[in-house]
Design a protein around this motif. Structure first.
Motif, PDB file in Angstrom:
ATOM      1  N   ILE A 142       0.840  -1.195   0.000  1.00  0.00           N
ATOM      2  CA  ILE A 142       0.000   0.000   0.000  1.00  0.00           C
ATOM      3  C   ILE A 142       0.879   1.250   0.000  1.00  0.00           C
ATOM      4  CG2 ILE A 142      -1.928  -1.164   1.137  1.00  0.00           C
ATOM      5  CD1 ILE A 142      -1.235   0.516   3.664  1.00  0.00           C
ATOM      6  N   ALA A 143       2.179   1.086   0.299  1.00  0.00           N
ATOM      7  CA  ALA A 143       3.115   2.211   0.210  1.00  0.00           C
ATOM      8  C   ALA A 143       3.175   2.767  -1.207  1.00  0.00           C
ATOM      9  CB  ALA A 143       4.512   1.782   0.658  1.00  0.00           C
ATOM     10  N   GLY A 144       2.845   1.936  -2.180  1.00  0.00           N
ATOM     11  CA  GLY A 144       2.848   2.385  -3.562  1.00  0.00           C
ATOM     12  C   GLY A 144       1.742   3.365  -3.891  1.00  0.00           C
ATOM     13  N   PRO A 147       3.114   9.088  -1.765  1.00  0.00           N
ATOM     14  CA  PRO A 147       4.507   9.548  -1.787  1.00  0.00           C
ATOM     15  C   PRO A 147       5.161   9.259  -0.446  1.00  0.00           C
ATOM     16  CG  PRO A 147       3.012  11.254  -2.604  1.00  0.00           C
ATOM     17  CD  PRO A 147       2.157  10.183  -1.985  1.00  0.00           C
ATOM     18  N   GLY A 148       6.328   8.656  -0.479  1.00  0.00           N
ATOM     19  CA  GLY A 148       6.958   8.182   0.757  1.00  0.00           C
ATOM     20  C   GLY A 148       7.952   9.158   1.334  1.00  0.00           C
ATOM     21  N   THR A 149       7.472  10.234   1.916  1.00  0.00           N
ATOM     22  CA  THR A 149       8.359  11.192   2.570  1.00  0.00           C
ATOM     23  C   THR A 149       9.222  10.462   3.608  1.00  0.00           C
ATOM     24  OG1 THR A 149       6.570  12.792   2.327  1.00  0.00           O
ATOM     25  CG2 THR A 149       8.430  13.428   3.725  1.00  0.00           C
ATOM     26  N   PHE A 150      10.536  10.607   3.509  1.00  0.00           N
ATOM     27  CA  PHE A 150      11.527   9.901   4.313  1.00  0.00           C
ATOM     28  C   PHE A 150      11.535   8.385   4.029  1.00  0.00           C
ATOM     29  CE2 PHE A 150      10.966  13.840   6.702  1.00  0.00           C
ATOM     30  CZ  PHE A 150      12.287  14.253   6.769  1.00  0.00           C
ATOM     31  N   GLN A 151      10.949   8.008   2.923  1.00  0.00           N
ATOM     32  CA  GLN A 151      11.001   6.626   2.439  1.00  0.00           C
ATOM     33  C   GLN A 151      10.776   6.665   0.917  1.00  0.00           C
ATOM     34  OE1 GLN A 151       8.289   4.224   4.766  1.00  0.00           O
ATOM     35  NE2 GLN A 151       9.420   2.344   4.376  1.00  0.00           N
ATOM     36  N   ALA A 152      11.310   7.716   0.300  1.00  0.00           N
ATOM     37  CA  ALA A 152      10.947   8.074  -1.075  1.00  0.00           C
ATOM     38  C   ALA A 152      11.269   6.982  -2.082  1.00  0.00           C
ATOM     39  CB  ALA A 152      11.652   9.372  -1.472  1.00  0.00           C
ATOM     40  N   VAL A 153      12.451   6.397  -1.991  1.00  0.00           N
ATOM     41  CA  VAL A 153      12.856   5.400  -2.989  1.00  0.00           C
ATOM     42  C   VAL A 153      12.047   4.117  -2.817  1.00  0.00           C
ATOM     43  CG1 VAL A 153      14.775   3.963  -3.804  1.00  0.00           C
ATOM     44  CG2 VAL A 153      15.151   6.374  -3.241  1.00  0.00           C
ATOM     45  N   TYR A 154      11.883   3.673  -1.584  1.00  0.00           N
ATOM     46  CA  TYR A 154      11.121   2.445  -1.347  1.00  0.00           C
ATOM     47  C   TYR A 154       9.693   2.570  -1.863  1.00  0.00           C
ATOM     48  CZ  TYR A 154       8.477  -1.164   1.035  1.00  0.00           C
ATOM     49  OH  TYR A 154       7.621  -2.211   1.300  1.00  0.00           O
ATOM     50  N   ASN A 155       8.989   3.635  -1.485  1.00  0.00           N
ATOM     51  CA  ASN A 155       7.612   3.799  -1.938  1.00  0.00           C
ATOM     52  C   ASN A 155       7.540   3.893  -3.458  1.00  0.00           C
ATOM     53  OD1 ASN A 155       7.261   4.152   0.899  1.00  0.00           O
ATOM     54  ND2 ASN A 155       5.435   5.385   0.523  1.00  0.00           N
ATOM     55  N   LYS A 158       7.652   0.448  -4.908  1.00  0.00           N
ATOM     56  CA  LYS A 158       6.404  -0.286  -4.710  1.00  0.00           C
ATOM     57  C   LYS A 158       5.305   0.251  -5.625  1.00  0.00           C
ATOM     58  CE  LYS A 158       7.807  -3.367  -1.825  1.00  0.00           C
ATOM     59  NZ  LYS A 158       7.822  -4.804  -2.166  1.00  0.00           N
ATOM     60  N   ALA A 159       5.322   1.552  -5.901  1.00  0.00           N
ATOM     61  CA  ALA A 159       4.374   2.102  -6.883  1.00  0.00           C
ATOM     62  C   ALA A 159       4.617   1.452  -8.244  1.00  0.00           C
ATOM     63  CB  ALA A 159       4.533   3.620  -6.976  1.00  0.00           C
ATOM     64  N   PHE A 160       5.883   1.267  -8.576  1.00  0.00           N
ATOM     65  CA  PHE A 160       6.219   0.589  -9.835  1.00  0.00           C
ATOM     66  C   PHE A 160       5.656  -0.824  -9.850  1.00  0.00           C
ATOM     67  CE2 PHE A 160       8.722  -2.338 -12.270  1.00  0.00           C
ATOM     68  CZ  PHE A 160       8.931  -1.704 -13.476  1.00  0.00           C
ATOM     69  N   LEU A 161       5.902  -1.584  -8.782  1.00  0.00           N
ATOM     70  CA  LEU A 161       5.469  -2.981  -8.755  1.00  0.00           C
ATOM     71  C   LEU A 161       3.948  -3.106  -8.793  1.00  0.00           C
ATOM     72  CD1 LEU A 161       7.933  -4.638  -6.211  1.00  0.00           C
ATOM     73  CD2 LEU A 161       7.906  -4.874  -8.700  1.00  0.00           C
ATOM     74  N   ASP A 162       3.251  -2.237  -8.057  1.00  0.00           N
ATOM     75  CA  ASP A 162       1.788  -2.284  -8.075  1.00  0.00           C
ATOM     76  C   ASP A 162       1.280  -2.088  -9.501  1.00  0.00           C
ATOM     77  OD1 ASP A 162       1.969  -2.550  -5.329  1.00  0.00           O
ATOM     78  OD2 ASP A 162       1.193  -0.548  -4.871  1.00  0.00           O
ATOM     79  N   SER A 163       1.816  -1.078 -10.187  1.00  0.00           N
ATOM     80  CA  SER A 163       1.399  -0.778 -11.561  1.00  0.00           C
ATOM     81  C   SER A 163       1.804  -1.895 -12.522  1.00  0.00           C
ATOM     82  CB  SER A 163       2.024   0.550 -11.995  1.00  0.00           C
ATOM     83  OG  SER A 163       1.790   0.799 -13.361  1.00  0.00           O
TER      84      SER A 163
END
Length: 264
Positions: A142-144, A147-155, A158-163
């Motif tokens: 659900i992080a995808g 926007p992951g403020t202070f976790q920007a790259v990880y989120n 995950k947005a990529f993988l969800d899509s």
């Protein structure tokens, strides 16, 4: 790996040394799948020992799935045997401010979560399509959705993988291959310690049980569902995220993931 009859089902699970990945392997073993499990740490062999006690054949492989070589090593371990279920779960997190992170750490997260995952899925999915059968479970998050403020790259990964999961599911429709995206929320694993997030609110809040998350994902995969968000609270969060401006979501994420926000 012990000799198995040709009719025995085979599941490949990545990131299976602990957490959701290990519990996904437990679900597979419970349904009679032989296993090839992999992770980038020696603990994968201990996981293999425990899974063998469930009465299935297990090959445990230590491989760096952030690299093409590591993925090729895992694929070669099949020795031509077809994969009935691929559970692509390997992933890494990274907390704190993007501009303060070490580039090699950033690259490792991207290469583990995206590059290696996509490379392995393409190899296995191509075989499945040619055979006309197979199941794929991708661990998104659900992080995808935010926007992951202070976790920007990880989120972002995950947005990529969800899509990505929805796209290839549509491409593989009518081929006999199903693609399911498991989207958990914060789960009680080693993730937050490894991501250096134990001083954050999300790192210290109560979290979901990885065994329950894995069962939710496994059942969805076996049913051929397209996606599943585990847990009612996470379902609520994802629904709210779909109608909330990204700038607001980014500020909400700051309150969860900024260093120094841990519960006291």
């Amino acid at each position: 790996m012990g000799q198995a009859t040709p009719t025995t089902k085979l599941a490949m699970v990545t990131g299976a040394s602990s957490g959701i990945g290990y519990e996904l392997a437990v679900q597979c073993a419970g349904q009679g799948f032989d296993l090839i499990i992999a992770a980038d740490e020696a603990e994968i062999h201990q996981a293999g020992d425990k899974l063998r006690r469930m009465g299935v054949a297990v090959e445990a492989l230590e491989a760096n799935l952030a690299t093409t070589e590591g993925c090729d090593k895992l694929y070669a371990a099949l020795r031509g045997r077809p994969v009935d279920a691929l559970l692509a779960n390997a992933g890494r997190g990274l907390g704190r401010a993007f501009v303060d992170q070490d580039w090699q750490d950033i690259r490792y997260v991207i290469d583990t979560n995206v590059t290696g995952t996509v490379y392995l899925i393409q190899k296995i999915a191509r075989d499945m399509r040619d055979r006309g059968a197979g199941r794929i479970l991708i661990t998104g998050s659900i992080a995808g959705f935010m926007p992951g403020t202070f976790q920007a790259v990880y989120n972002g990964t995950k947005a990529f993988l969800d899509s990505f999961s929805f796209a290839i599911r549509a491409e593989l429709a009518e081929t006999g291959v199903t693609v399911t995206c498991l989207m958990p929320g914060a789960t009680e694993t080693e993730f937050f310690e490894r991501a250096d997030m134990l001083d954050t609110k999300v790192g210290t809040d109560a979290k979901d049980d990885p065994a329950e998350v894995a069962k939710t994902g496994f059942d969805a995969m076996m049913a051929g569902e397209g996606d599943i968000v585990s847990g009612w609270y996470n379902k609520l969060q994802s629904a709210i995220a779909n109608v909330t401006p990204a700038s607001v979501l980014a500020e909400q994420h700051r309150k969860m993931a900024a260093p120094g926000t841990a519960k006291r």
